[in-house]
Design an enzyme around this catalytic site. Structure first.
Site, PDB file in Angstrom:
ATOM      1  N   CYS B  88      33.688  49.633  14.244  1.00 28.49           N
ATOM      2  CA  CYS B  88      34.615  49.886  13.136  1.00 28.49           C
ATOM      3  C   CYS B  88      35.822  48.971  13.227  1.00 28.49           C
ATOM      4  O   CYS B  88      36.410  48.595  12.215  1.00 28.49           O
ATOM      5  CB  CYS B  88      35.102  51.324  13.154  1.00 28.49           C
ATOM      6  N   SER B  89      36.213  48.627  14.459  1.00 27.74           N
ATOM      7  CA  SER B  89      37.393  47.792  14.648  1.00 27.74           C
ATOM      8  C   SER B  89      37.118  46.335  14.305  1.00 27.74           C
ATOM      9  O   SER B  89      37.997  45.493  14.409  1.00 27.74           O
ATOM     10  CB  SER B  89      37.899  47.919  16.096  1.00 27.74           C
TER      11      SER B  89
END
Lengths: 188, 196
Positions: B88-89
């Site tokens: 997600c990062s």
């Protein structure tokens, strides 16, 4: 299935050659840097910048026409790499201003990035440096999967794999200080 | 022959899923949950359906509704499993990269996780901020994820992309393998199929 022994042996030799760096170890000062093949850039400006003799096919870092090459590993998804992109253009300019344009060239390798991603990155930040894809992490793995951005300054030895003279993991924030460090490491 | 050598090398040198941290390196506080079951939910909507409306608190300070964008924007809903996790990062900084490409296609992103607003604030700040609204599906927990059928059995959401056109109709769904990033190029291609 018939296994081609030549293929297997080449692969095994390559694995042995890379084994020291493939599992988490970044090559440091004095280590050889993997001299993998990269695709010759499509734009004439980059071909000229790198001093490549062939305008198509592949080339190796040892084919680049400068004594030193700075290899940057970046990822288009890495926020720090996005922030650093404009500095990379400025960094190239600074190298030219200090009269080192022919002695020190830069290539940027997109770890895990495909052609679309690198193209978007290039256009968004007006990148003037040659950017390369490493979609399958071949070169990235061979240098021990460093964080991005990471830098390797290598001494170019025509016909032989380059040797690392300096490496750094993480972003540089001060262009002049970074260039000074590189000059000291290279003796330029 | 070169391709085969590369393939063998790849099989030997890069076990699947070992590159989760690329690009996320400088985002320091990352929790790696390891390799997860690729998908753990059953969709409740399909392409062609009118997208269920919702209203969620956002980092903008005001609630955001899907219907706010009706007749104005094509909406890319990006559910991601959790703040401070590796993939997600990278995925949301990827939407920062293609901000102009999405805007040119009359698009906007709504980023949604089941985390609460303080956690989302800290996480997005660490990524250097994002240009799109970030919504918290924290309470009642995962209600919107459940509405779309992307709430996993452990209370996180899938890594799912829904593309909603200006009429409010779902035009594209990608419930992605939770362990991998969806392709940006695919998203842009899907946006190109919609009328501006």
């Amino acid at each position: 299935m018939r296994i081609d022994l030549r293929v297997l042996s080449v692969a095994m030799i390559a694995i042995l050659l890379f084994a020291g760096t493939a599992f988490g170890k970044m090559p440091g000062k004095g280590d050889t840097f993997p001299d993998v093949e990269l695709e010759v850039p499509k734009d004439a400006g980059s071909v000229e910048y790198l001093g490549l003799e062939e305008a198509e096919g592949t080339f190796r870092i040892s084919d680049i026409g400068s004594n030193f090459v700075l290899v940057q590993f970046f990822s288009v998804y890495c926020p720090h790499c996005q922030k650093e992109a404009p500095d990379m253009n400025e960094f190239r300019n600074r190298i030219g201003e200090q009269g080192l344009g022919d002695k020190l060239k830069i290539i940027c390798v997109g770890a895990g990035n495909n052609a679309f991603e690198v193209k978007v990155f290039r256009e968004k930040y007006d990148m003037t440096l040659p950017l390369f894809t490493d979609a399958e992490f071949v070169l990235y793995d061979a240098v021990g999967k460093p964080g991005t951005p990471s830098y390797f300054l290598v001494k170019n030895r025509r016909g032989e794999p380059p040797v690392v003279v300096y490496s750094k993991a993480g972003r540089f924030f001060d262009i002049d200080a970074f260039l000074k460090e590189l000059r000291q490491a290279a003796g330029l | 022959m070169r391709k085969l050598v590369c393939l063998i090398l790849l099989m030997a040198l890069c076990p699947l899923g070992s590159h989760a941290y690329v690009g996320a390196g400088p985002v320091k506080n990352i929790y790696d949950p390891g390799k997860l079951k690729p998908r753990d939910s059953v969709l409740k909507v399909k392409v062609g359906d009118v997208a269920p409306d919702f209203t969620l608190p956002s980092l903008l300070g005001t609630p955001v509704s899907l219907s706010d964008y009706r007749a104005k924007r094509n909406v890319v809903i990006s559910f991601v499993p959790a703040a401070f996790t590796p993939v997600c990062s990278q995925q949301w900084p990827g939407y920062n990269l293609v901000e102009e490409l999405i805007r040119e296609r009359d698009g906007v992103v709504l980023g949604i996780t089941v985390d609460n607003l303080p956690a989302l604030y800290a996480w997005t700040a660490e990524m250097g901020g994002v240009w799109f609204p970030v919504l918290s599906d924290f309470y009642p927990h995962g209600r919107v994820a459940e509405l779309y059928g992307v709430l996993r059995s452990d209370g996180t959401s899938e890594r799912a992309v829904f593309l909603i056109d200006k009429e409010g109709v779902i035009r594209y769904i990608d419930v992605h393998d939770i362990n991998a990033k969806p392709e940006l190029e695919q998203l842009i291609l899907e946006l190109d199929k919609l009328e501006k």
